[in-house]
Design a protein around this motif. Sequence first.
Motif, PDB file in Angstrom:
ATOM      1  N   TYR A 216       0.601   5.685   2.400  1.00  0.00           N
ATOM      2  CA  TYR A 216       1.553   6.732   2.002  1.00  0.00           C
ATOM      3  C   TYR A 216       1.125   8.034   2.653  1.00  0.00           C
ATOM      4  CZ  TYR A 216       4.275  10.012  -0.745  1.00  0.00           C
ATOM      5  OH  TYR A 216       5.127  11.000  -1.135  1.00  0.00           O
ATOM      6  N   MET A 217       2.072   8.653   3.387  1.00  0.00           N
ATOM      7  CA  MET A 217       1.784   9.913   4.073  1.00  0.00           C
ATOM      8  C   MET A 217       2.515  11.050   3.367  1.00  0.00           C
ATOM      9  SD  MET A 217       0.315  11.487   6.625  1.00  0.00           S
ATOM     10  CE  MET A 217      -0.016  10.273   7.894  1.00  0.00           C
TER      11      MET A 217
ATOM     12  N   ALA B 143      -2.013   8.295  -7.470  1.00  0.00           N
ATOM     13  CA  ALA B 143      -1.504   7.637  -6.265  1.00  0.00           C
ATOM     14  C   ALA B 143      -2.301   6.383  -5.955  1.00  0.00           C
ATOM     15  CB  ALA B 143      -1.555   8.606  -5.082  1.00  0.00           C
ATOM     16  N   TYR B 144      -3.604   6.452  -6.151  1.00  0.00           N
ATOM     17  CA  TYR B 144      -4.443   5.279  -5.894  1.00  0.00           C
ATOM     18  C   TYR B 144      -4.095   4.142  -6.858  1.00  0.00           C
ATOM     19  CZ  TYR B 144      -7.284   8.509  -3.163  1.00  0.00           C
ATOM     20  OH  TYR B 144      -7.706   9.429  -2.245  1.00  0.00           O
ATOM     21  N   ALA B 145      -3.830   4.501  -8.111  1.00  0.00           N
ATOM     22  CA  ALA B 145      -3.486   3.464  -9.081  1.00  0.00           C
ATOM     23  C   ALA B 145      -2.157   2.804  -8.737  1.00  0.00           C
ATOM     24  CB  ALA B 145      -3.431   4.069 -10.482  1.00  0.00           C
TER      25      ALA B 145
ATOM     26  N   LEU C 159      -0.830   2.500  -5.690  1.00  0.00           N
ATOM     27  CA  LEU C 159      -1.069   1.629  -4.545  1.00  0.00           C
ATOM     28  C   LEU C 159      -1.779   0.348  -4.957  1.00  0.00           C
ATOM     29  CD1 LEU C 159      -0.193   4.018  -2.698  1.00  0.00           C
ATOM     30  CD2 LEU C 159      -2.060   3.353  -1.171  1.00  0.00           C
ATOM     31  N   ASP C 160      -2.721   0.482  -5.853  1.00  0.00           N
ATOM     32  CA  ASP C 160      -3.451  -0.701  -6.309  1.00  0.00           C
ATOM     33  C   ASP C 160      -2.517  -1.686  -6.995  1.00  0.00           C
ATOM     34  OD1 ASP C 160      -6.033  -2.151  -7.001  1.00  0.00           O
ATOM     35  OD2 ASP C 160      -5.258  -1.733  -9.008  1.00  0.00           O
ATOM     36  N   LEU C 161      -1.624  -1.179  -7.844  1.00  0.00           N
ATOM     37  CA  LEU C 161      -0.682  -2.059  -8.533  1.00  0.00           C
ATOM     38  C   LEU C 161       0.240  -2.746  -7.540  1.00  0.00           C
ATOM     39  CD1 LEU C 161       0.553  -3.126 -11.173  1.00  0.00           C
ATOM     40  CD2 LEU C 161       2.049  -1.108 -11.177  1.00  0.00           C
ATOM     41  N   ALA C 162       0.781  -1.976  -6.588  1.00  0.00           N
ATOM     42  CA  ALA C 162       1.680  -2.562  -5.593  1.00  0.00           C
ATOM     43  C   ALA C 162       0.970  -3.612  -4.745  1.00  0.00           C
ATOM     44  CB  ALA C 162       2.255  -1.461  -4.703  1.00  0.00           C
ATOM     45  N   LEU C 163      -0.280  -3.340  -4.393  1.00  0.00           N
ATOM     46  CA  LEU C 163      -1.025  -4.295  -3.575  1.00  0.00           C
ATOM     47  C   LEU C 163      -1.364  -5.565  -4.352  1.00  0.00           C
ATOM     48  CD1 LEU C 163      -3.442  -1.887  -1.667  1.00  0.00           C
ATOM     49  CD2 LEU C 163      -1.544  -3.186  -0.710  1.00  0.00           C
ATOM     50  N   ARG C 164      -1.663  -5.423  -5.626  1.00  0.00           N
ATOM     51  CA  ARG C 164      -1.938  -6.606  -6.443  1.00  0.00           C
ATOM     52  C   ARG C 164      -0.690  -7.470  -6.578  1.00  0.00           C
ATOM     53  NH1 ARG C 164      -4.208  -4.673 -11.936  1.00  0.00           N
ATOM     54  NH2 ARG C 164      -4.486  -6.910 -12.292  1.00  0.00           N
TER      55      ARG C 164
ATOM     56  N   THR D 136      -4.217   5.317   1.776  1.00  0.00           N
ATOM     57  CA  THR D 136      -4.113   3.990   2.396  1.00  0.00           C
ATOM     58  C   THR D 136      -5.035   3.017   1.686  1.00  0.00           C
ATOM     59  OG1 THR D 136      -3.659   5.011   4.549  1.00  0.00           O
ATOM     60  CG2 THR D 136      -4.335   2.698   4.555  1.00  0.00           C
ATOM     61  N   ALA D 137      -4.570   1.801   1.519  1.00  0.00           N
ATOM     62  CA  ALA D 137      -5.389   0.759   0.888  1.00  0.00           C
ATOM     63  C   ALA D 137      -4.933  -0.614   1.391  1.00  0.00           C
ATOM     64  CB  ALA D 137      -5.287   0.828  -0.635  1.00  0.00           C
TER      65      ALA D 137
END
Length: 434
Positions: free
Chosen positions: A70-71, A17-19, A21-26, A80-81
């Motif tokens: 994401y909840m 999940a963290y990966a 979020l990281d991709l979407a944020l980048r 969250t990030a």
Amino acid sequence: MEAALRGSREPGVGTDAYATLDLALRVGELLLAGGDTAESVDLAMGRIARAYGLPHTENNVTLAAVGMSYMPRGDRPPVTAERRVRRRTPNYTRLVAVDQMVREAAGGLLGFQQAKFRLSDIIGHPTAYPPWVQATALSVLGAAGAVLVGGGVYAALAAFVATLLGDRTGAWLGRRGMADFFQMALAAAIGTLVTVLLVATDAPVRSGTVIIGVVIALIPGRALVVSMQDGIAGDLVTGTTRLVEVLFVIVAILSGIGAVTYVAARNGVPISLAHLPTAPTLIAAPQTLGAGAIAVTFAVYHLVSGRLLPPVALGGMLAWAVLVEMRGLDLPAAPATAVAATVVGLLGTAYARIIHVPALVCVTPCIAPLMPGTLMYRGMLELTTGRTGVAAVVLAEALATALAIGAGVYVGGELLRLARPARRVLRPPRRVGT
């Protein structure tokens, strides 16, 4: 928290999940830094998250940061990030590449690892043009702006030199930490100084066209369009922040023009409204070609790929032709500009959909010939001569014209959406194998 995340079978809740979020944020960071609208950034982040297993995310896009949360169901803690956007450098070639990657990911054509590698390649790819080409393009934009308002060869050459000196001086100050406000003010002052020297030496040049060309090159057309789009679309915080940024740039330009003009007038330089060109009422070949050149050089300066330059040139000439026709019907500057921007927004958005690129890439360069350089310079001359009331009216008209450009572009896109709605609802979320 990690143990709770690992324990769920719900899609998107796991160690990856963290990966995701990281991709979407980048992706969101690249799009926002490259000049895209908050609405488009939000949509792209959501598409990436859904493609790789996070079906219901809450996205937060501002001018300075992108965030995602994401909840998961049950009593599990949220994921969250956030990523800060520290430097915003328009790069439309990168926007197109990221947009294409998002389309492929949403369509199930890219695995997660493939998407990560593709994004890394996009970040590491060299820009479409080297820095010296960008600097030259901005100077040519100033020269084409002088031709657009009736200047000849010598006026174009003077505007080229003035824009180049202003841009390089501003870049030198920027490398030493000087604020953008003072960079823009100095660039406008240099352009005005060239105009003053032409008037003082009685050179056979329409001096007013020189400073107008410089102003057209300096006005932040991209930020203006995006700010109006964000505001009208409901992203009020981002739209207002962008608009304030645009207004500060315009104030900086006016400050540079006003300071030099005031000093010159006090020292006996015969600067008057007689040096200014009048509003166009007929379509002429030199001005129309100048509008096309402005659109192309604006596109090169913002790193639009070469394959899009011919349609951008046609769009710039079309925008100018519509503006001239509207002024020929005795429409004021702001309504005439709004009509021209609406036509360009409608056709440019339609073309962007056909070739599958962000509409901003096709539309924004085409509105560069519509920038109210003449009105801004006229307002400062009126202010210099002591006619404060007239100056306020002219400057207000210039501001209204600038805002009409951004509003017209957005309205054109919305008219197309009425006839052919953009596809926004995607297929149900699913996992994509790596």
